[in-house]
Design a protein around this motif. Sequence first.
Motif, PDB file in Angstrom:
ATOM      1  N   THR A   1       0.931  -1.055   0.287  1.00  0.00           N
ATOM      2  CA  THR A   1      -0.041  -0.107   0.067  1.00  0.00           C
ATOM      3  C   THR A   1       1.019   1.168  -0.070  1.00  0.00           C
ATOM      4  O   THR A   1       0.611   2.356  -0.854  1.00  0.00           O
ATOM      5  CB  THR A   1      -1.074   0.074   1.178  1.00  0.00           C
ATOM      6  N   LEU A   2       1.806   1.241   1.121  1.00  0.00           N
ATOM      7  CA  LEU A   2       2.652   2.523   0.927  1.00  0.00           C
ATOM      8  C   LEU A   2       3.641   2.537  -0.457  1.00  0.00           C
ATOM      9  O   LEU A   2       3.886   3.633  -0.790  1.00  0.00           O
ATOM     10  CB  LEU A   2       3.548   2.383   2.242  1.00  0.00           C
ATOM     11  N   ALA A   3       4.130   1.660  -0.854  1.00  0.00           N
ATOM     12  CA  ALA A   3       4.909   1.547  -2.202  1.00  0.00           C
ATOM     13  C   ALA A   3       3.926   2.262  -3.327  1.00  0.00           C
ATOM     14  O   ALA A   3       4.430   2.872  -4.216  1.00  0.00           O
ATOM     15  CB  ALA A   3       5.369   0.287  -2.457  1.00  0.00           C
TER      16      ALA A   3
ATOM     17  N   VAL B   1      -4.316   2.203 -11.272  1.00  0.00           N
ATOM     18  CA  VAL B   1      -2.854   2.096 -11.708  1.00  0.00           C
ATOM     19  C   VAL B   1      -2.216   0.952 -11.117  1.00  0.00           C
ATOM     20  O   VAL B   1      -1.314   0.164 -11.565  1.00  0.00           O
ATOM     21  CB  VAL B   1      -1.976   3.207 -11.589  1.00  0.00           C
ATOM     22  N   ASN B   2      -2.454   0.785  -9.507  1.00  0.00           N
ATOM     23  CA  ASN B   2      -1.754  -0.169  -8.727  1.00  0.00           C
ATOM     24  C   ASN B   2      -2.321  -1.473  -9.138  1.00  0.00           C
ATOM     25  O   ASN B   2      -1.427  -2.409  -9.212  1.00  0.00           O
ATOM     26  CB  ASN B   2      -2.185   0.131  -7.326  1.00  0.00           C
ATOM     27  N   TRP B   3      -3.480  -1.409  -9.494  1.00  0.00           N
ATOM     28  CA  TRP B   3      -4.016  -3.032  -9.916  1.00  0.00           C
ATOM     29  C   TRP B   3      -3.477  -3.308 -11.363  1.00  0.00           C
ATOM     30  O   TRP B   3      -3.086  -4.483 -11.544  1.00  0.00           O
ATOM     31  CB  TRP B   3      -5.588  -2.754 -10.393  1.00  0.00           C
ATOM     32  N   TRP B   4      -3.024  -2.463 -12.075  1.00  0.00           N
ATOM     33  CA  TRP B   4      -2.362  -2.868 -13.515  1.00  0.00           C
ATOM     34  C   TRP B   4      -0.872  -3.279 -12.941  1.00  0.00           C
ATOM     35  O   TRP B   4      -0.556  -4.219 -13.620  1.00  0.00           O
ATOM     36  CB  TRP B   4      -2.258  -1.804 -14.629  1.00  0.00           C
ATOM     37  N   MET B   5      -0.179  -2.665 -12.250  1.00  0.00           N
ATOM     38  CA  MET B   5       1.120  -2.933 -11.912  1.00  0.00           C
ATOM     39  C   MET B   5       0.988  -4.311 -11.230  1.00  0.00           C
ATOM     40  O   MET B   5       2.174  -4.931 -11.565  1.00  0.00           O
ATOM     41  CB  MET B   5       1.735  -1.875 -10.756  1.00  0.00           C
ATOM     42  N   ASN B   6      -0.015  -4.721 -10.367  1.00  0.00           N
ATOM     43  CA  ASN B   6      -0.054  -5.723  -9.649  1.00  0.00           C
ATOM     44  C   ASN B   6      -0.097  -7.196 -10.633  1.00  0.00           C
ATOM     45  O   ASN B   6       0.361  -8.026 -10.546  1.00  0.00           O
ATOM     46  CB  ASN B   6      -0.918  -6.039  -8.742  1.00  0.00           C
ATOM     47  N   ARG B   7      -1.044  -6.876 -11.742  1.00  0.00           N
ATOM     48  CA  ARG B   7      -1.396  -7.743 -12.662  1.00  0.00           C
ATOM     49  C   ARG B   7       0.158  -7.903 -13.663  1.00  0.00           C
ATOM     50  O   ARG B   7       0.145  -9.325 -13.827  1.00  0.00           O
ATOM     51  CB  ARG B   7      -2.311  -7.160 -13.835  1.00  0.00           C
ATOM     52  N   ALA B   8       0.586  -6.922 -13.916  1.00  0.00           N
ATOM     53  CA  ALA B   8       2.074  -7.100 -14.472  1.00  0.00           C
ATOM     54  C   ALA B   8       3.141  -7.856 -13.837  1.00  0.00           C
ATOM     55  O   ALA B   8       3.867  -8.967 -14.226  1.00  0.00           O
ATOM     56  CB  ALA B   8       2.592  -5.526 -14.804  1.00  0.00           C
ATOM     57  N   LEU B   9       3.140  -7.656 -12.598  1.00  0.00           N
ATOM     58  CA  LEU B   9       3.904  -8.560 -11.715  1.00  0.00           C
ATOM     59  C   LEU B   9       3.397  -9.898 -11.362  1.00  0.00           C
ATOM     60  O   LEU B   9       4.389 -10.983 -11.612  1.00  0.00           O
ATOM     61  CB  LEU B   9       4.209  -7.927  -9.948  1.00  0.00           C
TER      62      LEU B   9
ATOM     63  N   VAL C   1      -0.655 -10.772  -1.669  1.00  0.00           N
ATOM     64  CA  VAL C   1      -0.544  -9.480  -1.678  1.00  0.00           C
ATOM     65  C   VAL C   1      -0.769  -8.824  -2.908  1.00  0.00           C
ATOM     66  O   VAL C   1      -1.387  -7.415  -3.152  1.00  0.00           O
ATOM     67  CB  VAL C   1       0.743  -8.875  -1.053  1.00  0.00           C
ATOM     68  N   LEU C   2      -0.577  -9.610  -4.126  1.00  0.00           N
ATOM     69  CA  LEU C   2      -0.914  -9.071  -5.452  1.00  0.00           C
ATOM     70  C   LEU C   2      -2.263  -8.731  -6.075  1.00  0.00           C
ATOM     71  O   LEU C   2      -2.583  -8.211  -6.896  1.00  0.00           O
ATOM     72  CB  LEU C   2      -0.109  -9.857  -6.447  1.00  0.00           C
ATOM     73  N   GLU C   3      -3.250  -9.168  -5.177  1.00  0.00           N
ATOM     74  CA  GLU C   3      -4.718  -9.105  -4.995  1.00  0.00           C
ATOM     75  C   GLU C   3      -5.204  -7.852  -4.467  1.00  0.00           C
ATOM     76  O   GLU C   3      -6.188  -7.683  -4.846  1.00  0.00           O
ATOM     77  CB  GLU C   3      -5.370 -10.520  -4.406  1.00  0.00           C
ATOM     78  N   SER C   4      -4.367  -7.330  -3.658  1.00  0.00           N
ATOM     79  CA  SER C   4      -4.832  -6.037  -2.974  1.00  0.00           C
ATOM     80  C   SER C   4      -4.277  -4.966  -3.823  1.00  0.00           C
ATOM     81  O   SER C   4      -3.191  -5.073  -4.324  1.00  0.00           O
ATOM     82  CB  SER C   4      -4.462  -6.038  -1.491  1.00  0.00           C
ATOM     83  N   TYR C   5      -4.892  -3.766  -3.691  1.00  0.00           N
ATOM     84  CA  TYR C   5      -4.409  -2.596  -4.460  1.00  0.00           C
ATOM     85  C   TYR C   5      -5.420  -1.257  -3.911  1.00  0.00           C
ATOM     86  O   TYR C   5      -6.401  -1.324  -3.520  1.00  0.00           O
ATOM     87  CB  TYR C   5      -4.757  -3.039  -6.077  1.00  0.00           C
ATOM     88  N   VAL C   6      -4.979  -0.109  -4.318  1.00  0.00           N
ATOM     89  CA  VAL C   6      -5.459   1.249  -3.792  1.00  0.00           C
ATOM     90  C   VAL C   6      -6.043   1.710  -5.221  1.00  0.00           C
ATOM     91  O   VAL C   6      -6.598   2.921  -4.506  1.00  0.00           O
ATOM     92  CB  VAL C   6      -4.537   1.810  -2.985  1.00  0.00           C
ATOM     93  N   SER C   7      -5.599   1.547  -6.228  1.00  0.00           N
ATOM     94  CA  SER C   7      -5.911   2.319  -7.663  1.00  0.00           C
ATOM     95  C   SER C   7      -5.924   1.581  -8.634  1.00  0.00           C
ATOM     96  O   SER C   7      -5.442   0.317  -8.447  1.00  0.00           O
ATOM     97  CB  SER C   7      -4.929   3.722  -7.462  1.00  0.00           C
TER      98      SER C   7
ATOM     99  N   ILE D   1       1.446   4.176  -2.897  1.00  0.00           N
ATOM    100  CA  ILE D   1       1.279   5.717  -2.590  1.00  0.00           C
ATOM    101  C   ILE D   1       2.412   6.313  -2.922  1.00  0.00           C
ATOM    102  O   ILE D   1       2.579   7.444  -3.591  1.00  0.00           O
ATOM    103  CB  ILE D   1       0.892   5.853  -0.944  1.00  0.00           C
ATOM    104  N   ALA D   2       3.861   5.729  -2.794  1.00  0.00           N
ATOM    105  CA  ALA D   2       4.880   6.399  -3.058  1.00  0.00           C
ATOM    106  C   ALA D   2       5.142   6.588  -4.431  1.00  0.00           C
ATOM    107  O   ALA D   2       5.413   7.589  -4.924  1.00  0.00           O
ATOM    108  CB  ALA D   2       6.094   5.851  -2.692  1.00  0.00           C
ATOM    109  N   GLY D   3       4.601   5.403  -5.311  1.00  0.00           N
ATOM    110  CA  GLY D   3       4.648   5.706  -6.789  1.00  0.00           C
ATOM    111  C   GLY D   3       3.899   6.625  -7.478  1.00  0.00           C
ATOM    112  O   GLY D   3       3.972   7.359  -8.361  1.00  0.00           O
ATOM    113  N   GLU D   4       2.603   6.607  -6.779  1.00  0.00           N
ATOM    114  CA  GLU D   4       1.439   7.410  -7.204  1.00  0.00           C
ATOM    115  C   GLU D   4       2.021   8.993  -7.319  1.00  0.00           C
ATOM    116  O   GLU D   4       1.378   9.869  -8.206  1.00  0.00           O
ATOM    117  CB  GLU D   4       0.006   7.249  -6.714  1.00  0.00           C
TER     118      GLU D   4
END
Length: 520
Positions: free
Chosen positions: A277-279, A328-336, A320-326, A281-284
């Motif tokens: 979550t904090l990572a 963009v974060n969802w797309w990043m997790n899907r890419a990972l 943890v890849l199933e949780s997201y805050v935005s 936010i930092a990226g956003e």
Amino acid sequence: MAGLEVLDWALASLSRAFCSPLAVFVQIQGCFICLTLAIGWAFAASVRNKATRRMKKSIDNGNSFVFLCDDINDLEHSAQLKLPGVSVVMPLKGFGEHNMQNWRSQITSLYGGPLEFLFVVESTEDPAYHAISKLISDFQDNVNAKIVVAGLSSTCSQKIHNQLVGVERMNKYSKYVLFLDDDVRLHPGTIGALTAEMEKKPEIFIQTGYPLDLPSGSLGSYCIYEYHMPCSMGFATGGKTFFLWGGCMMMHADDFRKDLYGVVSRLRDGGYSDDMTLAAIAGEHKRLISSPPVAVFPHPLASDLSFSRYWNYLMKQTFVLESYVSKVNWWMNRALFSSHCYLSWGFCWPYFMATVHILVALRAPCTSEISLKEAAASSYGSLLACCLVICTLVELISMWNLTKVEIHLCNLLSPEGPPVSLGSFNWGLVFLSLLVDNFLYPISAFRSHFSQSINWSGIRYYLKDGKISKIERLKENGSKYTDLGGKHLYGKRTGPPTKSFLSSLCRRLAQWHQPKKFDI
């Protein structure tokens, strides 16, 4: 004999199939994955090596306290008086074999500024409550530490709930807050090194570090060691990184007081993973995450760490890849998710193919099966297998070198403790764990994706739209142990701490620290 003929025919068919253009690509790709890992670990080792050489040079120049600070003049009382206040928040759950030593390493930090420790438990029934009470009573005249009972979480994970309650209770004059997991074994100068970097670079949003797993001998413990090793590249940058480990995070305390970027609300309202979550936010907001080269911590794994506990740990990591805050974060997790699954099985398949090629080469002289002899004669599978063996050896040597360098660095950073050794590592199990962990990762990831629920230390969390939507407390019907530390989640188990060089030194420095302690 008929059975052997069938086996020979099957080997010949597989060998021909594994020499097709697609199969050759998969095998060459496997070699490149091995070499990429080797290069990454070599770079990480060079970063850690620079820190080691710098420390040795300082020792040669007469600074025997380089494990505390680079400049010995910073130990002057006048310099120590200017150090900012730090609140250390440690969410606890259960009590295991290494916890007492870890907690002792945390509260006996030789940081010279105002320092307080907040041990946060969900209830007084947690075995950690009784153990930490005993430890605090032994150091009550020398450290500013207290236990905070947070109660049960209802909107986020219990760990995040404990962290946020700890933040609410931290001293109002604290400039920085340091979140630590209870399995982190700090070095005497860690808090000072993190604080000095934050003071030097105010633009840092979060400072982090990473553990060096010390396998206990079981296959499960080696799988966890192998799982963390590729991630360690992202933390051995000597500075800016995009990765964040929740076991060690130092942040500006005012960011939580002001709920900057929603750090509090986003964690509190459905947060499952603090670091992800904090990572995000930092990226956003394009804020800096930093990982200093000395932020590496020895992490002994439980002596009875079973394979089932490793599997549960892997499930939590993929979940943890199933949780997201935005979005963009969802797309990043899907890419990972996609890349990790692809690369994991892309790593494993070439070994199966190489095994077939080797069996064909060994079996061909001993059989009358013409198709097998033809496959062995016309195939270049043996060449591909040899290339994979060479790349694997290079990879293992690079992994061994990084582990050796980090162990040496840890020994320099904690000169008072028992030295960590590389001698207990079983490199046959390391290689086996490479195959097992990479094979199981996609299975765990897909299981997490379709289940959308996880059992974490006796609590089952359900996700909806990337946030926790439901919490079930399993209590005695759930797991009685955590994964890595083998901690008892229920019942009572305490052990008196033994005195160490650091504890006696802290007692001698008590009068020096006392004027700067926060009032509780």
